[in-house]
Design a protein around this motif. Sequence first.
Motif, mmCIF file in Angstrom:
data_model
loop_
_atom_site.group_PDB
_atom_site.id
_atom_site.type_symbol
_atom_site.label_atom_id
_atom_site.label_comp_id
_atom_site.label_asym_id
_atom_site.label_seq_id
_atom_site.Cartn_x
_atom_site.Cartn_y
_atom_site.Cartn_z
ATOM 1 N N ALA A 13 17.761 0.689 -19.926
ATOM 2 C CA ALA A 13 18.377 0.802 -21.261
ATOM 3 C C ALA A 13 19.293 2.016 -21.390
ATOM 4 N N GLU A 18 24.878 4.632 -24.655
ATOM 5 C CA GLU A 18 26.124 5.160 -25.244
ATOM 6 C C GLU A 18 27.045 4.030 -25.714
ATOM 7 N N PHE A 24 14.069 2.106 -25.348
ATOM 8 C CA PHE A 24 12.722 1.688 -25.792
ATOM 9 C C PHE A 24 11.795 2.870 -26.037
ATOM 10 N N ARG A 25 11.849 3.870 -25.127
ATOM 11 C CA ARG A 25 10.813 4.908 -25.174
ATOM 12 C C ARG A 25 11.364 6.289 -25.532
ATOM 13 N N ASP A 26 12.648 6.335 -25.859
ATOM 14 C CA ASP A 26 13.172 7.636 -26.320
ATOM 15 C C ASP A 26 12.645 7.906 -27.718
ATOM 16 N N TRP A 31 10.433 0.803 -29.259
ATOM 17 C CA TRP A 31 8.960 0.724 -29.313
ATOM 18 C C TRP A 31 8.358 1.809 -30.202
ATOM 19 N N GLN A 91 17.378 -4.278 -15.802
ATOM 20 C CA GLN A 91 16.234 -4.576 -16.674
ATOM 21 C C GLN A 91 16.747 -4.939 -18.073
ATOM 22 N N HIS A 109 14.859 -9.191 -16.451
ATOM 23 C CA HIS A 109 14.081 -9.350 -17.688
ATOM 24 C C HIS A 109 14.700 -10.374 -18.632
ATOM 25 N N THR A 177 16.734 4.567 -16.521
ATOM 26 C CA THR A 177 15.434 3.942 -16.759
ATOM 27 C C THR A 177 14.329 4.990 -16.668
ATOM 28 N N SER A 178 13.306 4.815 -17.524
ATOM 29 C CA SER A 178 12.221 5.812 -17.581
ATOM 30 C C SER A 178 11.233 5.623 -16.441
ATOM 31 N N ASN A 202 20.029 9.802 -14.486
ATOM 32 C CA ASN A 202 19.352 9.598 -15.760
ATOM 33 C C ASN A 202 19.637 10.765 -16.708
ATOM 34 N N LEU A 203 19.308 10.537 -18.017
ATOM 35 C CA LEU A 203 19.521 11.653 -18.954
ATOM 36 C C LEU A 203 18.546 12.781 -18.651
ATOM 37 N N GLU A 204 17.328 12.376 -18.255
ATOM 38 C CA GLU A 204 16.298 13.386 -17.935
ATOM 39 C C GLU A 204 15.416 12.827 -16.829
ATOM 40 N N ALA A 220 24.938 8.897 -18.952
ATOM 41 C CA ALA A 220 25.404 7.929 -17.942
ATOM 42 C C ALA A 220 26.929 7.850 -17.895
HETATM 43 N N1 APR Z 1 22.433 8.262 -20.221
HETATM 44 C C1 APR Z 1 21.526 8.147 -19.211
HETATM 45 N N2 APR Z 1 20.204 7.912 -19.416
HETATM 46 C C2 APR Z 1 19.799 7.791 -20.690
HETATM 47 C C3 APR Z 1 20.679 7.903 -21.798
HETATM 48 C C4 APR Z 1 22.047 8.148 -21.508
HETATM 49 N N3 APR Z 1 22.963 8.271 -22.477
HETATM 50 N N4 APR Z 1 19.955 7.754 -22.941
HETATM 51 C C5 APR Z 1 18.678 7.543 -22.559
HETATM 52 N N5 APR Z 1 18.577 7.586 -21.221
HETATM 53 C C6 APR Z 1 17.380 7.410 -20.390
HETATM 54 C C7 APR Z 1 16.128 8.005 -21.003
HETATM 55 O O1 APR Z 1 15.979 9.363 -20.591
HETATM 56 C C8 APR Z 1 15.044 7.117 -20.400
HETATM 57 O O2 APR Z 1 14.560 7.659 -19.175
HETATM 58 O O3 APR Z 1 17.151 6.028 -20.289
HETATM 59 C C9 APR Z 1 15.750 5.792 -20.114
HETATM 60 C C10 APR Z 1 15.342 4.667 -21.047
HETATM 61 O O4 APR Z 1 13.976 4.423 -20.814
HETATM 62 P P1 APR Z 1 13.267 3.247 -21.614
HETATM 63 O O5 APR Z 1 13.596 3.371 -23.047
HETATM 64 O O6 APR Z 1 11.834 3.212 -21.168
HETATM 65 O O7 APR Z 1 14.034 1.927 -21.101
HETATM 66 P P2 APR Z 1 13.818 1.170 -19.733
HETATM 67 O O8 APR Z 1 13.412 2.117 -18.637
HETATM 68 O O9 APR Z 1 15.023 0.341 -19.502
HETATM 69 O O10 APR Z 1 12.576 0.188 -20.074
HETATM 70 C C11 APR Z 1 12.202 -0.720 -19.051
HETATM 71 O O11 APR Z 1 10.643 -1.761 -20.588
HETATM 72 O O12 APR Z 1 10.192 -2.461 -22.698
HETATM 73 C C12 APR Z 1 10.546 -2.881 -21.450
HETATM 74 O O13 APR Z 1 11.723 -4.832 -20.978
HETATM 75 C C13 APR Z 1 11.880 -3.543 -21.489
HETATM 76 O O14 APR Z 1 13.587 -3.532 -19.796
HETATM 77 C C14 APR Z 1 12.737 -2.691 -20.572
HETATM 78 C C15 APR Z 1 11.725 -2.001 -19.708
#
Ligand code: APR
Length: 234
Positions: A13, A18, A24-26, A31, A91, A109, A177-178, A202-204, A220
């Motif tokens: 995600a 941007e 989802f988890r930020d 969520w 994803q 997904h 992705t987290s 990743n952002l972090e 990103a």
């Molecule tokens: N640039 C880069 N990374 C970013 C940015 C950004 N601008 N903004 C947020 N992020 C990072 C966050 O630091 C986090 O690590 O993106 C990640 C998003 O993590 P999640 O919200 O957990 O999303 P994701 O990893 O895609 O979730 C996986 O979980 O709920 C299910 O099916 C859903 O596909 C999803 C899966």
Amino acid sequence: MNQYRRIVILTGAGVSAESGLGTFRDKNGLWTKYDLREVATPEGFAANPHKVHEFYNARRQNLKNAKPNAAHLALSRLEKKHRSEVLLVTQNVDNLHEQAGSGNLIHMHGELAKIRCQQCDHVSEWTNDLSVGTPCLACAETGTMRPHIVWFGETPFDMNAIYEALSLCNLFVSIGTSGSVYPASGFVDEALRADAHTVELNLEPSEGQSLFAERHYGPATKIVPDYVARLLEI
Ligand code: APR
């Protein structure tokens, strides 16, 4: 001769954040606003299909206003210009990678802009609102349509093709992705078993950050074009 012959990229995600689509988890992630058990499980759909349709209808509407960002465009450039195989596994259920021009793409997904009939399994393109009354475009049954999305507890799509590509890759790049959700969070282990170079953008730092040989952090739209530019120079 470029250093990497087979590249597998995983996005989450964060690559679409941007572009205005939620993660989802930020801290303000989806969520934190919805109970995933109610809107992203087969049990939740069986218990209250109207609530699930409402959730995905809102996300489908959001998608109409979203545009690919510099990260999506950089990944499309990489596929077109890098003289080797580039597989993009996402994803994400948005269609921003496609809009940016990526073609060798797996939506593990599922896809927000598609719906599936639980009676005949037919999958249709669909960008409107979906309701329990929407008939299947193939078998005309009503009350059987669901979002073509993989819910928690269901098996992601194309896993054999993904594991095959990971077993052959020599570069694995995980973006936005987290690293919280399996099986995607385990792809880096498969890449390491194939002796691939592993990169996290990743952002972090993600949950699996220590498994990556190379890590770059930031938005990103900044770090992905920078990384792709370096790859294309090799
Ligand atoms: N640039 C880069 N990374 C970013 C940015 C950004 N601008 N903004 C947020 N992020 C990072 C966050 O630091 C986090 O690590 O993106 C990640 C998003 O993590 P999640 O919200 O957990 O999303 P994701 O990893 O895609 O979730 C996986 O979980 O709920 C299910 O099916 C859903 O596909 C999803 C899966």
